[in-house]
Each structure stands twice: as C-alpha cells, then as structure tokens.
Design a protein around this motif. Structure first.
Motif, PDB file in Angstrom:
ATOM      1  N   VAL A 332       0.861  -1.186   0.000  1.00 53.63           N
ATOM      2  CA  VAL A 332       0.000   0.000   0.000  1.00 53.63           C
ATOM      3  C   VAL A 332       0.894   1.232   0.000  1.00 53.63           C
ATOM      4  CG1 VAL A 332      -1.805   1.270   1.213  1.00 53.63           C
ATOM      5  CG2 VAL A 332      -1.789  -1.240   1.289  1.00 53.63           C
ATOM      6  N   SER A 336      -3.688   5.600  -0.916  1.00 55.42           N
ATOM      7  CA  SER A 336      -4.540   4.509  -1.406  1.00 55.42           C
ATOM      8  C   SER A 336      -5.636   4.149  -0.408  1.00 55.42           C
ATOM      9  CB  SER A 336      -3.700   3.266  -1.679  1.00 55.42           C
ATOM     10  OG  SER A 336      -2.748   3.515  -2.671  1.00 55.42           O
ATOM     11  N   VAL A 338      -7.765   0.924   0.341  1.00 59.88           N
ATOM     12  CA  VAL A 338      -7.741  -0.510   0.031  1.00 59.88           C
ATOM     13  C   VAL A 338      -8.770  -1.234   0.890  1.00 59.88           C
ATOM     14  CG1 VAL A 338      -6.345  -2.609   0.182  1.00 59.88           C
ATOM     15  CG2 VAL A 338      -5.323  -0.479  -0.647  1.00 59.88           C
ATOM     16  N   CYS A 339      -9.542  -2.116   0.269  1.00 59.05           N
ATOM     17  CA  CYS A 339     -10.540  -2.896   1.015  1.00 59.05           C
ATOM     18  C   CYS A 339     -10.268  -4.388   0.842  1.00 59.05           C
ATOM     19  CB  CYS A 339     -11.942  -2.565   0.517  1.00 59.05           C
ATOM     20  SG  CYS A 339     -13.241  -3.364   1.494  1.00 59.05           S
ATOM     21  N   ASN A 482     -13.654   1.938  -3.172  1.00 56.18           N
ATOM     22  CA  ASN A 482     -12.231   1.847  -2.859  1.00 56.18           C
ATOM     23  C   ASN A 482     -11.383   1.791  -4.122  1.00 56.18           C
ATOM     24  OD1 ASN A 482     -11.515   1.217   0.260  1.00 56.18           O
ATOM     25  ND2 ASN A 482     -13.608   0.611  -0.205  1.00 56.18           N
ATOM     26  N   ASP A 483     -10.110   2.234  -3.980  1.00 55.61           N
ATOM     27  CA  ASP A 483      -9.196   2.216  -5.127  1.00 55.61           C
ATOM     28  C   ASP A 483      -8.849   0.785  -5.532  1.00 55.61           C
ATOM     29  OD1 ASP A 483      -9.059   5.009  -4.901  1.00 55.61           O
ATOM     30  OD2 ASP A 483      -7.447   4.863  -3.435  1.00 55.61           O
ATOM     31  N   LYS A 484      -8.618  -0.064  -4.514  1.00 49.80           N
ATOM     32  CA  LYS A 484      -8.278  -1.464  -4.776  1.00 49.80           C
ATOM     33  C   LYS A 484      -9.046  -2.369  -3.816  1.00 49.80           C
ATOM     34  CE  LYS A 484      -3.611  -1.045  -6.717  1.00 49.80           C
ATOM     35  NZ  LYS A 484      -2.206  -1.485  -6.617  1.00 49.80           N
ATOM     36  N   VAL A 485      -9.450  -3.515  -4.340  1.00 50.83           N
ATOM     37  CA  VAL A 485     -10.150  -4.512  -3.514  1.00 50.83           C
ATOM     38  C   VAL A 485      -9.402  -5.831  -3.633  1.00 50.83           C
ATOM     39  CG1 VAL A 485     -12.317  -5.757  -3.141  1.00 50.83           C
ATOM     40  CG2 VAL A 485     -12.377  -3.369  -3.905  1.00 50.83           C
ATOM     41  N   TYR A 486      -9.086  -6.414  -2.478  1.00 50.65           N
ATOM     42  CA  TYR A 486      -8.410  -7.708  -2.434  1.00 50.65           C
ATOM     43  C   TYR A 486      -9.304  -8.730  -1.739  1.00 50.65           C
ATOM     44  CZ  TYR A 486      -4.078  -5.152  -3.475  1.00 50.65           C
ATOM     45  OH  TYR A 486      -3.115  -4.369  -4.050  1.00 50.65           O
ATOM     46  N   GLU A 495      -6.133  -9.691  -5.973  1.00 49.45           N
ATOM     47  CA  GLU A 495      -6.762  -8.423  -6.363  1.00 49.45           C
ATOM     48  C   GLU A 495      -7.959  -8.710  -7.250  1.00 49.45           C
ATOM     49  OE1 GLU A 495      -5.657  -4.057  -8.279  1.00 49.45           O
ATOM     50  OE2 GLU A 495      -4.059  -5.522  -7.903  1.00 49.45           O
ATOM     51  N   LYS A 496      -9.052  -8.010  -6.953  1.00 48.78           N
ATOM     52  CA  LYS A 496     -10.300  -8.238  -7.709  1.00 48.78           C
ATOM     53  C   LYS A 496     -10.489  -7.151  -8.767  1.00 48.78           C
ATOM     54  CE  LYS A 496     -13.698 -10.322  -5.915  1.00 48.78           C
ATOM     55  NZ  LYS A 496     -14.971 -10.662  -5.249  1.00 48.78           N
TER      56      LYS A 496
END
Length: 496
Positions: A332, A336, A338-339, A482-486, A495-496
């Motif tokens: 990160v 960012s 991140v979820c 969110n910017d990124k979802v994992y 990462e989705k």
C-alpha cells in the motif's frame, strides 16, 4: 398474519413510537429503518413481548403463528455451548430435521465440522449464519430478524437476499445494509426522533426502499419550497408594515399638543401595528420540515505524500501455531484506499490486526483503528468523554460539536458507553478518528451497525479522506468506492 393496533412504546418519559398500526400479511417484507438509538431493536423486542424495560400499550395479534427471532446480540449463556447444543437442545431434534440441516448448511456454506466448535470461537459472520440456521430448522411462520446482515460475507448476503425475497412468510427485520433493503423490502417503517430527540415520529409506507427514499426527498423539497414561499410572503408583509409604522411614528413626532385626540388615535394605531409586528415575528419562526436531519461527518485534510510506503507485507497468517494462510502479500502506497473482502472465518479481522501491529511500530505514521468488536477497546472506558478526550479538557467543546453532528444527545455525551446502541458505538469510533486526525485508517467493517440513512455520509467522508485506508468490509456500496479490492483466500490476497 400479524396485526398491530395503536401500539405505543415508552421508556421512562420518552416515547419511541406512538400509535403504530400495521397489518403484515403473507409475503410482506417489512424493513424497520432509522438512526442509531431511535428504538428499532427495542420495537422488535416489544412486538415479541421480550422487552422488560419499556412500557407497551396497544394490541399485537399473531393468531396461531409460530414466531422465530434472530437477536442482534447472542445471549451470554449460548457463548459457552457447542454449536450442536445450541442448534439441537434435545437429542431428538437433530434426527427430526437432519435432511433440512444438510440442505441449509450447504446453502449457507457452513461446514459440518462447525457443530463441534464452541459458539464463542466462531467469527461474527459464522454466528449470524448459525442463528439463521436455527430459525430455518424451526420452520417458523413469521420471522423477526435484528441485523441479520451483520458480518455476513458477500456470498451469504446474496443468499439471504434471495431467501427473504422468496420466503412465503412475513419477515419483519431491522437492517443497515442498503443493498439488501433495496433488493428485499416491500414495506418500510421509518422511526425518527425529532427536535433533539424529544419527539418521536414514524412513517409507514407499503413500497420498496428506493421509492420510499425518492418520496421522502420529494416531500422534503416540497416542504422546503412551501417554507421559502411563506418566508418571502412574510418578509413582504413585514416590509409593508414597517413602512406604515414609520409613517405613524413620523406623524406622532410632528403632531402638536393642541391635538390630543389625534395623538391618542395615533398611539392606539401604533399599539395595533406593534401587535401585528409581534405576530409576524412569531410566524417568522417557520419550523423545519418534520424530518430527522442527516448526520454531519468529515475528516480534516491530513498530510501524506503520494509516494509514501504505508506497508509492504509478506507473511503467513498463523493462529495457535497453525498456518491458516501462506504467502500473504500486500503493498500500500500513499493515499490509497484498500478494502479486503473474503468469506466468513477466513481471517480478515486477524489480518487487519497483524497490519496494525506492523504499523504501530512506525514513528512516521499516525494510525487510527476501528475494530470489528467494539468492546475490545471500549471496555477499558466507562464514559463517552473519557474515551474521546482522556485528560484533555481543552478539546471538550470541539468534541461535543462532533458528537452533536452525529446526533448524540447531551445525555448520551455525558453518559456511559455501555448504554449506547451498537450504531452509536460505531459513530463513537468515527468521532475518535476525526479527533485524533491520523493519516492511516485501519477499519474493520466501518459502515456496520450504522443506519442506511447515515451510511452515504460516512462513505462520502471516507472517500474524501486524504490519508491511506486499509479496511475490511462486506458492504457492497462501500467496497465499490475503494481504489483497490483484495479477496483474502486460502492462497493469499487476490486483487479483484
């Protein structure tokens, strides 16, 4: 199947609801919504005759229906039972519904091995699933569900939505999940507390959630337009009256002593005009529409360089010397958001705690943390203000303003934490984060327990936060922003 007539609920001298009348028929899905502390869970308990601390008047008629109730909080005595004993208090119960048991655990994605676990070892989502499973096995005629979506993973949420949609029985439920409300409710009961929580109000409509919101916004806009029109007309009357008063005042100042009768007439006229002026001033206090105002919530800008390394995590998730997940990698950087998502019990909250331990050693970052289980931190404090500003009296005025913006009453601000609802405790943590001004937020289900009417404001504030956010969530609307979802899986973060 369920008939409620003129039901009022009062705690001490405060009404939570007055003269509620509603008939809930087969296939009706009645969603009860409202801000935290307005009495949604209390109303459910009162309708079931399970509330000892409230005065209830009116009539509640179920006929011969068998009622099922999913509580928001699992009772203490249950926590030390095995899941098997909780589901099947009598040995014969297991064999009488064995087919249904296997059918439902498959749909709920519950492993059979969970039967031997102690209830208190389950994750939050697993506890909810087991609670729902117990109701399904009982074959109830009417279901009362208090926050059934709490902690459920997305797969289970979708199953629950489908179950509520297709159930041929009445379901009365409290939920903060906007997506579930949008997809399931066909009746809305909105409980409000107006005028600084001194006056209760409720709205009951047989419609879906989105239509209700649109009608509510439309009605509010109409009331505001009427209020503005009345104000404009009032200002015209006041302006006209002022001119007349100035004319009479001039006449009073210029009239001679030789005309006592004329002076008397002018005095009487001025008295009448001042009486009119007073009436107009009273009318000018046009009341706001009968609606509970939205919370006010925002973070001040915090400094954090865009290229700042927040965390470079490479580790395995280990509990009691058992490796749960290998090769977890998470990078990160900067601002960012991140979820982390994943199935119930996979270890999301445990991972967030590991991230917290890593970041707390850093002197170049200021960390703010909101746990999934609020009591992990709140149990150390007795009063609301002790938690928010221990030993710092200078911040008191500012903190009270923040709490007021979150709809805390003066009594709640000065009160004990244990007396707050789950949603108010969630807001308490959010206020703490605003007060401390961290530049990295670690949030475990930040929108959980918060009303669907407040959640858009909270999502907006988090979306505008200028620092970094690492969060765990099952809230589909929050996840999207969110910017990124994992997704946390048995093979690590994907990462989705």
């Amino acid at each position: 199947m369920l008939e409620i007539k003129n039901v009022s609920v009062k705690i001490k001298d405060k009404y939570l609801i007055k003269n509620l009348s509603v008939t809930v028929n087969k296939k009706d899905k009645l969603a009860i919504i409202g801000e935290e502390g307005n009495g949604k869970s209390t109303l459910l308990k009162c309708l079931l005759g399970k509330c000892e601390y409230a005065q209830v008047t009116g009539t509640i008629h179920y006929g011969n229906s068998f009622i099922g109730y999913l509580e928001q909080t699992i009772q203490e005595e249950v926590k030390n039972q095995t899941v098997y004993d909780y589901l099947f208090p009598n040995e014969s119960d297991y064999y009488s519904c064995i087919n249904d048991f296997y059918k439902f655990i498959k749909k709920l994605k519950v492993k059979e091995t969970v039967l031997n676990q102690m209830f208190n070892t389950l994750s939050g989502g697993e506890k909810v699933k087991i609670g729902i499973l117990k109701l399904l096995l009982k074959k109830c005629d009417i279901l009362f569900l208090d926050e059934p979506t709490n902690d459920l993973d997305i797969e289970s949420l979708k199953w629950l939505e489908q179950f509520i949609q297709e159930a041929d029985k009445p379901i009365i439920y409290v939920s903060h999940d906007e997506t579930l409300l949008e997809n399931t409710a066909n009746m809305i009961l909105h409980i409000e507390q107006l005028k600084h929580k001194t006056e209760c109000h409720h709205t009951l409509l047989k419609t879906d959630y989105n239509t209700y919101l649109k009608q509510r916004i439309s009605a509010l806009e109409k009331q505001n337009q009427v209020a503005k029109k009345e104000k404009r007309e009032l200002e015209k009357k006041q302006k006209k009256l002022k001119k007349v008063m100035q004319k009479v005042e001039y006449q009073q100042n210029t009239i001679t002593r030789k005309d006592p009768h004329g002076a008397k007439v002018l005095k009487k006229k001025m008295h009448s005009l001042k009486s009119q002026e007073k009436k107009l001033e009273n009318k000018n206090r046009i009341e706001k529409p009968d609606i509970e105002e939205n919370i006010q919530f925002f973070f001040e800008n915090v400094p954090l360089p865009k290229t700042k390394t927040i965390i470079q995590l490479e580790k395995s998730l280990i509990i009691s010397d058992i490796i749960l997940i290998k090769n977890i990698k998470l990078d990160v950087v900067g601002k960012s958001h991140v979820c982390i998502v994943g199935k119930n019990g996979i270890g999301k909250s445990t991972l967030l705690k590991e991230i917290k331990r890593e970041l707390e050693t850093r002197t170049d970052l200021k960390i703010g943390y909101m746990p999934q289980r609020y009591e992990d931190i709140l149990d150390k404090y007795e009063n609301v203000l002790d938690f928010l500003c221990p030993g710092n009296k200078e911040e008191m005025t500012k903190i009270r303003m923040f709490l007021g913006n979150m709809h805390f009453t003066k009594e709640e601000m000065m009160g004990k934490i244990k007396e707050l609802s789950g949603g108010s405790k969630a807001k308490l943590f959010l206020v703490k984060l605003v007060v401390e001004q961290p530049n990295v937020l670690l949030l475990d289900e930040p929108t959980r327990n918060v009303s669907p009417l407040s959640n858009p404001k909270i999502r907006e504030a988090l979306n505008n936060f200028t620092g970094a956010i690492i969060s765990v969530s099952h809230d589909r609307k929050y996840i999207e922003e969110n910017d990124k979802v994992y997704e946390l899986t048995e093979n690590g973060l994907i990462e989705k």
